[in-house]
Scaffold this motif. Structure first.
Motif, PDB file in Angstrom:
ATOM      1  N   LYS A 263     -15.650  22.427  34.368  1.00 33.56           N
ATOM      2  CA  LYS A 263     -14.867  21.563  35.585  1.00 33.56           C
ATOM      3  C   LYS A 263     -15.518  20.532  34.508  1.00 33.56           C
ATOM      4  CE  LYS A 263     -12.774  23.781  38.042  1.00 33.56           C
ATOM      5  NZ  LYS A 263     -10.977  23.730  38.462  1.00 33.56           N
TER       6      LYS A 263
ATOM      7  N   ASN B 269     -12.346  18.957  31.912  1.00 34.30           N
ATOM      8  CA  ASN B 269     -12.140  17.238  31.574  1.00 34.30           C
ATOM      9  C   ASN B 269     -12.097  16.640  30.245  1.00 34.30           C
ATOM     10  OD1 ASN B 269     -11.315  17.496  34.105  1.00 34.30           O
ATOM     11  ND2 ASN B 269     -13.532  16.883  35.063  1.00 34.30           N
TER      12      ASN B 269
ATOM     13  N   LYS C 159     -14.309  14.573  42.369  1.00 39.03           N
ATOM     14  CA  LYS C 159     -12.945  16.095  41.380  1.00 39.03           C
ATOM     15  C   LYS C 159     -13.546  16.518  43.558  1.00 39.03           C
ATOM     16  CE  LYS C 159     -10.845  16.516  38.223  1.00 39.03           C
ATOM     17  NZ  LYS C 159      -9.499  16.507  37.695  1.00 39.03           N
TER      18      LYS C 159
ATOM     19  N   SER D 111     -11.149  20.796  44.089  1.00 36.23           N
ATOM     20  CA  SER D 111     -11.315  21.364  42.151  1.00 36.23           C
ATOM     21  C   SER D 111     -11.982  22.946  43.118  1.00 36.23           C
ATOM     22  CB  SER D 111     -12.169  20.243  41.250  1.00 36.23           C
ATOM     23  OG  SER D 111     -12.635  21.148  40.380  1.00 36.23           O
TER      24      SER D 111
ATOM     25  N   PHE E 250     -18.618  14.761  40.957  1.00 34.53           N
ATOM     26  CA  PHE E 250     -17.246  16.116  42.573  1.00 34.53           C
ATOM     27  C   PHE E 250     -18.478  15.022  43.578  1.00 34.53           C
ATOM     28  CE2 PHE E 250     -17.956  18.199  38.383  1.00 34.53           C
ATOM     29  CZ  PHE E 250     -16.750  18.478  37.989  1.00 34.53           C
TER      30      PHE E 250
END
Length: 215
Positions: free
Chosen positions: A208, A212, A25, A89, A61
């Motif tokens: 986040k 997922n 992300k 994201s 990330f």
């Protein structure tokens, strides 16, 4: 025989490696010379220190530095589409300071920032937005100074975005945290900005990750 076994392993591992890359992300830090790391280099700007925090946790990330020195809200609006070519994201908006220093019309600044947010949300509806609050020196008059400061909480409220109140408030007047120009942070200043940003960003990244794992 070893070569054949190696090839077989690679055939099985390559899709997983590619999947890992695709699922990473992106956190887009979109701003001016503060984000770009003017005077200290991108490697010592606060997005880079955010990446270190992410890596230490092993989270998937990537912090992308979309800072450009001298950028105004109009300049940011002109290049946002190019920066959104890859998925986002989390979007961290750090813009408007140069507008204030130039005395640009307040309505114009707010409209440009709103249009940037609109384009992010139109292309990536699930992206979370973080806005960094800015202030300007009082030389443009108390009315302009006050109304400029109000742009950021207003935008955060209107867009259901997270707000980091005045981003540079703990840096001013400290020679260890600010460069000699009194505008740009030192490396130590950027580390402090990373800490401030992380307090808001970390819970979002946790959320986040949870999303997922449930999808």
């Amino acid at each position: 025989m070893k070569r054949i076994l190696t090839a077989i392993v690679l055939i099985f591992l390559l899709p997983m490696l590619l999947l890992g890359q695709e699922s990473q992300k992106r956190i887009l830090f979109f701003g001016d010379s503060i984000t770009a790391g003017y005077g200290v280099g991108e490697e010592n700007a606060f997005p880079a220190f955010i990446q270190q925090k992410i890596d230490s946790l092993g989270w998937n990330f990537k912090a992308v530095n979309g800072g450009s020195s001298g950028e105004t809200s109009a300049g940011g609006l002109s290049r946002i589409d190019w920066m959104l070519r890859q998925p986002v994201s989390v979007f961290v908006l750090e813009l408007g300071g140069n507008d204030g220093l130039r005395g640009i019309d307040l309505n114009t600044t707010k409209k440009n920032l709103q249009n940037i947010i609109d384009r992010v949300e139109a292309k990536y509806p699930d992206a979370r937005i973080i806005i960094t609050g800015m202030q300007v020196p009082p030389n443009l008059g108390p009315d302009y100074t006050t109304k400029f400061k109000e742009i950021y909480p207003d935008l955060a409220k209107e867009n259901n975005a997270e707000l980091i109140p005045y981003f540079l408030d703990e840096l001013g007047g400290n020679s260890e945290l600010m460069q000699s120009d009194g505008i740009h942070p030192t490396e130590a200043g950027h580390r402090l900005l990373a800490e401030k940003t992380w307090k808001v960003l970390k819970p979002i990244l946790k959320s986040k990750r949870a999303e997922n794992h449930t999808n």
